[in-house]
Scaffold this active site. Structure first.
Site, PDB file in Angstrom:
ATOM      1  CG  PHE A   1      -1.757   1.249   1.061  1.00 10.66           C
ATOM      2  CD1 PHE A   1      -2.737   1.281   0.138  1.00 10.66           C
ATOM      3  CD2 PHE A   1      -1.514   2.568   1.698  1.00 10.66           C
ATOM      4  CE1 PHE A   1      -3.814   2.373   0.299  1.00 10.66           C
ATOM      5  CE2 PHE A   1      -2.228   3.660   1.704  1.00 10.66           C
ATOM      6  CZ  PHE A   1      -3.434   3.643   0.753  1.00 10.66           C
TER       7      PHE A   1
ATOM      8  CG  ASP B   1       5.549   4.084   2.074  1.00 11.92           C
ATOM      9  OD1 ASP B   1       5.324   4.618   2.972  1.00 11.92           O
ATOM     10  OD2 ASP B   1       4.420   3.846   1.292  1.00 11.92           O
TER      11      ASP B   1
ATOM     12  CE  LYS C   1      -1.166   7.177   6.721  1.00 15.43           C
ATOM     13  NZ  LYS C   1      -0.809   6.101   6.135  1.00 15.43           N
TER      14      LYS C   1
HETATM   15  C1  LIG Z   1      -0.983   6.185   4.334  1.00 10.61           C
HETATM   16  C2  LIG Z   1       0.097   5.591   3.445  1.00 10.61           C
HETATM   17  C3  LIG Z   1       0.281   6.049   2.366  1.00 10.61           C
HETATM   18  C4  LIG Z   1      -0.401   7.180   1.812  1.00 10.61           C
HETATM   19  O1  LIG Z   1      -0.537   8.461   2.359  1.00 10.61           O
HETATM   20  P1  LIG Z   1      -1.513   9.235   2.093  1.00 10.61           P
HETATM   21  O2  LIG Z   1      -1.220  10.673   2.919  1.00 10.61           O
HETATM   22  O3  LIG Z   1      -2.945   8.828   2.645  1.00 10.61           O
HETATM   23  O4  LIG Z   1      -1.758   9.884   0.629  1.00 10.61           O
HETATM   24  C5  LIG Z   1       1.512   5.528   1.395  1.00 10.61           C
HETATM   25  N1  LIG Z   1       2.272   4.612   2.132  1.00 10.61           N
HETATM   26  C6  LIG Z   1       1.927   4.080   3.389  1.00 10.61           C
HETATM   27  C7  LIG Z   1       2.787   2.810   3.794  1.00 10.61           C
HETATM   28  C8  LIG Z   1       0.709   4.393   3.971  1.00 10.61           C
HETATM   29  O5  LIG Z   1       0.360   3.975   5.160  1.00 10.61           O
END
Ligand SMILES: *Cc1c(COP(=O)(O)O)cnc(C)c1O
Length: 407
Positions: free
Chosen positions: A151, A236, A265
């Site tokens: 994700f 990520d 985040k």
């Molecule tokens: C939440 C998340 C994203 C995307 O972030 P947004 O601010 O919602 O665009 C990308 N990678 C990971 C691992 C995430 O948990």
């Protein structure tokens, strides 16, 4: 201007608010029917004044706790000075955020964006351009490897390499140049690398997939393989980073340093969308003026908020709290004897209870008891409270989970 009037704010109850949302808003979420009006620390309060313990923490965006007073103060103070200059002019906050990010993470450079998905896109662009201009991959041939179950956000390029049918369905055609390999399988990574491979993008622990931990040694082996083949390893850390797993970055559990890390985040403690790509001068140096940008990226309000959010992580020792409270919670949950539970796993204050049954009814029962959790992929309950949660509150929340699972 007849017809263009806006209602004055009035006290609507929960069902009236839900009805408005259902009527006028796109239905791209299916939230629990709790309408939150205020929050503080690990607790949220609904419109009728009922309090709930937050075991989701906005997908780890509020690691520092809701409405942290120090971050709020930084935001209000900055909002009284200047909020946005665009990058056409410099501002006095961005250099300080760069300095803090370097000091805290050791990465040579940063590139600030807003949402996580934008920072992922930025890392993908950097990797492709690095592939062409530094590695020497022929133009428009660079390939980026990703892990199945990933994700990384919701843009068209990103969902194009998702393995979740719902994330993709109806949104094609997608960008070429991405290839998914099984997560946790080092042989698959070795086989997939070609002279055209620019980067391997991976979550150190897959959050949205249900807190999936790869086999021990996987990331270290991936880092060695990438180095050997001159492939960038990009982690990520948007959800796993900034303390959630009991380290600043989840990659630290394997003693490695990726070529680039993506954060978002909790970088703002939940006040504001702030994200960044962290990498070396060689990688982020591929961008020249005009190559890439964002109107809001690096704005002074975002930078002031992010600096305060990082300071809270350090000053309140939240990374160590995550490790200690997480170990405690994992032990407690592993001790729950319930035929509904298939597996309990996690790292730091980031835990998953995988069930033999759908998780949504369990989450609804927890809501009745005053604990907010959200199911992930049907059968998994993710537990990720703000890292400021007290041990007593954590134990109370775990008591509720135990009661529901053993009922
Ligand atoms: C939440 C998340 C994203 C995307 O972030 P947004 O601010 O919602 O665009 C990308 N990678 C990971 C691992 C995430 O948990």
């Amino acid at each position: 201007m007849s017809g263009r009037t806006l209602a004055l704010e009035s006290e609507l109850n929960a069902s009236e608010l839900i009805a408005l949302e259902e009527q006028y808003g796109a239905h791209n979420y299916h939230p629990l029917d709790v309408v939150i009006a205020r929050a503080e620390g690990a607790w949220v309060e609904d419109v009728s004044g009922r309090r709930y313990l937050d075991f989701l923490a906005a997908y780890s965006a509020v690691n520092q706790g809701h409405c942290h007073p120090a971050i709020r103060q930084a935001m209000v103070e900055q909002a009284q000075k200047v909020t946005l200059t665009s990058r056409a002019f410099r501002n006095d906050q961005l250099p300080l955020l760069y300095r803090d990010l370097h000091a805290l993470t050791g990465f040579e450079m940063a590139l600030p964006m807003n949402s996580g998905a934008e920072a992922v896109e930025t890392a993908l662009k950097a990797a492709r351009k690095w592939g062409e201009t530094v590695k020497g991959i022929p133009a428009n041939q660079a390939e980026i490897l990703v892990a199945s179950g990933n994700f990384h956000g919701r843009t068209i390029a990103i969902v194009g390499f998702s393995s979740d049918a719902q994330y993709r369905s109806g949104f094609g055609p997608f960008a070429p140049g991405f290839r998914a390999i099984p997560f946790g399988d080092i042989a698959a990574l070795e086989q997939a690398i070609t002279p055209h491979t620019a980067a391997f993008l991976v979550e150190p622990i897959q959050g949205e997939a249900g807190i999936i931990l790869p086999p021990d040694g996987y990331l270290a082996a991936a880092a060695a393989l990438c180095r050997r083949h001159n492939v960038l390893l990009i982690t990520d850390e948007i959800q796993s980073g900034l303390g959630r797993t009991g380290k600043l970055f989840a990659f630290e559990h394997e003693g490695i340093r990726p070529d680039a890390a993506i954060i978002g985040k909790a970088l703002s403690g939940g006040f504001y969308p702030v994200s960044a790509v962290l990498a070396s001068r060689q990688i982020l140096g591929v961008f020249h003026p005009g190559d890439h940008g964002s109107t809001f990226g690096g704005n002074p309000l975002a930078c002031a908020v992010a600096r305060a959010a990082l300071r809270v992580l350090v000053d309140e020792d939240l990374i160590r709290r995550s490790a200690e409270l997480g170990a405690h919670a994992l032990q407690r949950l592993r001790g729950v004897s319930s035929s509904r539970v298939r597996q309990v796993r996690g790292r730091g204050l980031w835990l998953a209870i995988e069930l033999h049954q759908p998780a949504r009814p369990i989450c609804e029962a927890l809501q009745q008891r005053g604990v907010l959790c959200k199911e992930t992929h049907e059968t998994v309950i993710r537990i990720a409270p703000p890292l400021v949660i007290s041990r007593e509150d954590l134990d109370w929340g775990l008591d509720q989970i135990e009661a529901v699972l053993t009922a």
